[in-house]
Scaffold this motif. Sequence first.
Motif, PDB file in Angstrom:
ATOM      1  N   ASN A 117       0.784  -1.220   0.004  1.00  0.00           N
ATOM      2  CA  ASN A 117      -0.061   0.128   0.074  1.00  0.00           C
ATOM      3  C   ASN A 117       0.795   1.233  -0.071  1.00  0.00           C
ATOM      4  N   ILE A 118       1.822   1.305   0.663  1.00  0.00           N
ATOM      5  CA  ILE A 118       2.757   2.372   0.602  1.00  0.00           C
ATOM      6  C   ILE A 118       4.193   2.424   0.052  1.00  0.00           C
ATOM      7  N   GLY A 119       4.790   1.287   0.263  1.00  0.00           N
ATOM      8  CA  GLY A 119       5.943   0.990  -0.482  1.00  0.00           C
ATOM      9  C   GLY A 119       7.241   1.219   0.553  1.00  0.00           C
ATOM     10  N   GLY A 120       8.514   1.152   0.049  1.00  0.00           N
ATOM     11  CA  GLY A 120       9.558   1.355   0.862  1.00  0.00           C
ATOM     12  C   GLY A 120       9.823   2.775   1.469  1.00  0.00           C
ATOM     13  N   SER A 121       9.485   3.754   0.981  1.00  0.00           N
ATOM     14  CA  SER A 121       9.869   5.131   1.565  1.00  0.00           C
ATOM     15  C   SER A 121       8.684   5.356   2.608  1.00  0.00           C
ATOM     16  N   PHE A 122       8.219   4.591   3.161  1.00  0.00           N
ATOM     17  CA  PHE A 122       7.190   4.845   4.321  1.00  0.00           C
ATOM     18  C   PHE A 122       7.565   5.922   5.474  1.00  0.00           C
ATOM     19  N   ASP A 123       8.951   5.696   5.573  1.00  0.00           N
ATOM     20  CA  ASP A 123       9.171   6.901   6.656  1.00  0.00           C
ATOM     21  C   ASP A 123       8.885   8.333   6.121  1.00  0.00           C
ATOM     22  N   ASN A 124       9.253   8.587   5.002  1.00  0.00           N
ATOM     23  CA  ASN A 124       9.120   9.950   4.436  1.00  0.00           C
ATOM     24  C   ASN A 124       7.713  10.224   4.071  1.00  0.00           C
ATOM     25  N   VAL A 125       6.976   9.154   3.668  1.00  0.00           N
ATOM     26  CA  VAL A 125       5.723   9.407   3.355  1.00  0.00           C
ATOM     27  C   VAL A 125       4.404   9.378   4.361  1.00  0.00           C
TER      28      VAL A 125
END
Length: 311
Positions: A117-125
Amino acid sequence: MQVVEPQVRKPRMQVRGIVWVAVLVLVGLLIVFNSFATVQYGNVGLYKTFGKLNDNALSPGIHLKIPFVQTIIQVNVQVTKAETDTSASSKDLQPVSTHVAVNYSVDKSSVYKLMNNIGGSFDNVIVNPAIQEIVKEVTARYPAEDLIAKRDIVAGEVRDALTQRLAKYDLVVNDINIVNFKFSDAFDQSIEAKQVAQQQALKAENDLKRVQIEAQQKVAQAQADAESLKLKKQEVTPELIQLKQIEVQEQAVEKWDGKLPSVTGGATPFIDLNGLNAGSSRAASGGGTENNAAGGANDSVSADDEAAAQK
């Protein structure tokens, strides 16, 4: 010419065979090496087949895969730190810059849902925007001074709100730390002046208490002295005064060596005036008799001298 041609074709065929064997070996090695993948510790793996994720989570270790078709992506499920600087305003409209450090981790059972649902860049998103929004929301509830005095309470409210927000995305908040609150220079100076005033007021209060205690001690000492003097006065009687006089006379007699001082001054030893007067009277009367006798003798001497002169 018919004899040379067969000799040239043989070496060419051998070379081609060797090349094909080498190619096949290389292809075989590539296939073998691409049939395995390793998931590192602290991570969870997911199969990706032609861009599609498989919901089968892979634990750390070696796993088989279809060569050149499947890949294994790895997701870190260890505790990760996210640091964010947030600018906001307090309840009394003081500008506040907050440095926040959040420790969070990915729920292992929900890795597929998070990555799909979000991807690997969930920390920035997800993580950083959520931290900034919640810190601003909580900071606006408190005056600037309370942000400093109630840092633990503020951090607890930020942690609770952030835990609820990130739980929607299968992220677990492990801990949160408000590293620093930074205010304007004018506010810092006012805080410093207020602390100095408080210290001075506390010192003045302590000095006042000390003076009061010393005054109370003096009053208590005066009362004790007055009470002691009162008791002493009650104990003084005529008999006690007479006894003290007798003791003083006895001490004076014990210390007197029997000689009268040639020069008097200051304190003199006790002397019986009655006895001294009687002795003086006797000495005066004796001295008169001696003077009369001396006068008669003188008269006799004068008569004898006159008779001798006439002869």
